[in-house]
Design an enzyme around this catalytic site. Sequence first.
Site, PDB file in Angstrom:
ATOM      1  N   ALA A 171     -25.705  17.806  -5.710  1.00  0.00           N
ATOM      2  CA  ALA A 171     -24.642  16.309  -4.945  1.00  0.00           C
ATOM      3  C   ALA A 171     -24.689  15.672  -5.790  1.00  0.00           C
ATOM      4  O   ALA A 171     -25.256  15.286  -6.141  1.00  0.00           O
ATOM      5  CB  ALA A 171     -24.328  16.663  -3.606  1.00  0.00           C
ATOM      6  N   GLY A 224     -19.536  13.004  -0.161  1.00  0.00           N
ATOM      7  CA  GLY A 224     -19.882  13.512  -1.182  1.00  0.00           C
ATOM      8  C   GLY A 224     -20.053  15.321  -0.900  1.00  0.00           C
ATOM      9  O   GLY A 224     -18.142  15.015  -0.415  1.00  0.00           O
ATOM     10  N   ASN A 225     -20.255  15.942  -1.045  1.00  0.00           N
ATOM     11  CA  ASN A 225     -19.963  17.787  -1.324  1.00  0.00           C
ATOM     12  C   ASN A 225     -20.950  18.619  -0.893  1.00  0.00           C
ATOM     13  O   ASN A 225     -22.329  18.012  -0.615  1.00  0.00           O
ATOM     14  CB  ASN A 225     -19.432  18.324  -3.115  1.00  0.00           C
ATOM     15  N   ARG A 226     -21.024  19.923  -0.812  1.00  0.00           N
ATOM     16  CA  ARG A 226     -22.111  20.820  -0.449  1.00  0.00           C
ATOM     17  C   ARG A 226     -22.587  21.767  -0.591  1.00  0.00           C
ATOM     18  O   ARG A 226     -23.344  22.512  -1.360  1.00  0.00           O
ATOM     19  CB  ARG A 226     -21.392  22.036   0.966  1.00  0.00           C
ATOM     20  N   ALA A 242     -22.911  19.278  -8.882  1.00  0.00           N
ATOM     21  CA  ALA A 242     -21.432  19.418  -8.747  1.00  0.00           C
ATOM     22  C   ALA A 242     -20.946  17.757  -8.596  1.00  0.00           C
ATOM     23  O   ALA A 242     -21.307  17.115  -7.678  1.00  0.00           O
ATOM     24  CB  ALA A 242     -21.732  19.908  -6.636  1.00  0.00           C
TER      25      ALA A 242
END
Length: 244
Positions: free
Chosen positions: A34, A46-48, A113
Amino acid sequence: GRMIDPAYIVEVALGLLRRRNDLEGLHVLITSGANHEPIDPVRYIGNRSSGKMGYALAKEALDRGAKVTVVTGPADVAPPLAAHVVHAETALDMRDAVLKHLPEADFVIGAAAVADYRIAEPARTKRKKDGQGITLKLIENPDVISEVALRKRDDQIVAGFAAETNDLIENARAKLNKKHLDLIVANEVGGKDSAIGADAVRATLLTPDGAVDALPLLEKSALAERIFDRLLALRARNRRGATV
Ligand code: C5P
């Protein structure tokens, strides 16, 4: 006099036991994980992304004899020990690291991602609550894999991923074209076989010649194997084309 990490010995030994060495002499550059985009020195958006797909790709490439560089953002899993690991917290860090390592790469795979947005002006000191709430202005980050595809040499092959909740094939093909990729791996997300954080995924491989290869539900390690088989086939075709 200190013994080498046993996990490293196991990783290398298992790699040696594999029969195929078809990536020997080739260099694979992988983005993984991420991004954390700072709001202030202690907070981020942020992201997963778990980093599991990037890990599986790196492991497969190493087992098949490649040199591997992983540019990784924050992730739940660390890249394999035998990989050259470059840490990149933000999308801009990731772009710089990837462009720096691009010249030596034969294959570039964008499994990260990458954050699409960053905070326009991160605060230099920790923001204090004042009962008013805050509004964050987000600006677009560069598209790392698109920049790679624009700058790459003809002998380099670039692959990306498309995680889609709907119209999987159409959306993935549009991304393949827009980003000028040689291969895109389309994953359905949000449903029962959602790719995010999972160990197994149902993916479809798309190439600019119109080929659509729908794969069954596979462990990420098995998907990584299929992806490199395909990348090698694309490279062989490229090289034949170059000599005709
Ligand atoms: O556009 P989207 O995020 O769905 O595209 C996914 C693909 O593009 C992935 O391969 C991802 O690593 C890459 N990407 C990138 N830089 C961005 C956004 C996505 O490299 N800013």
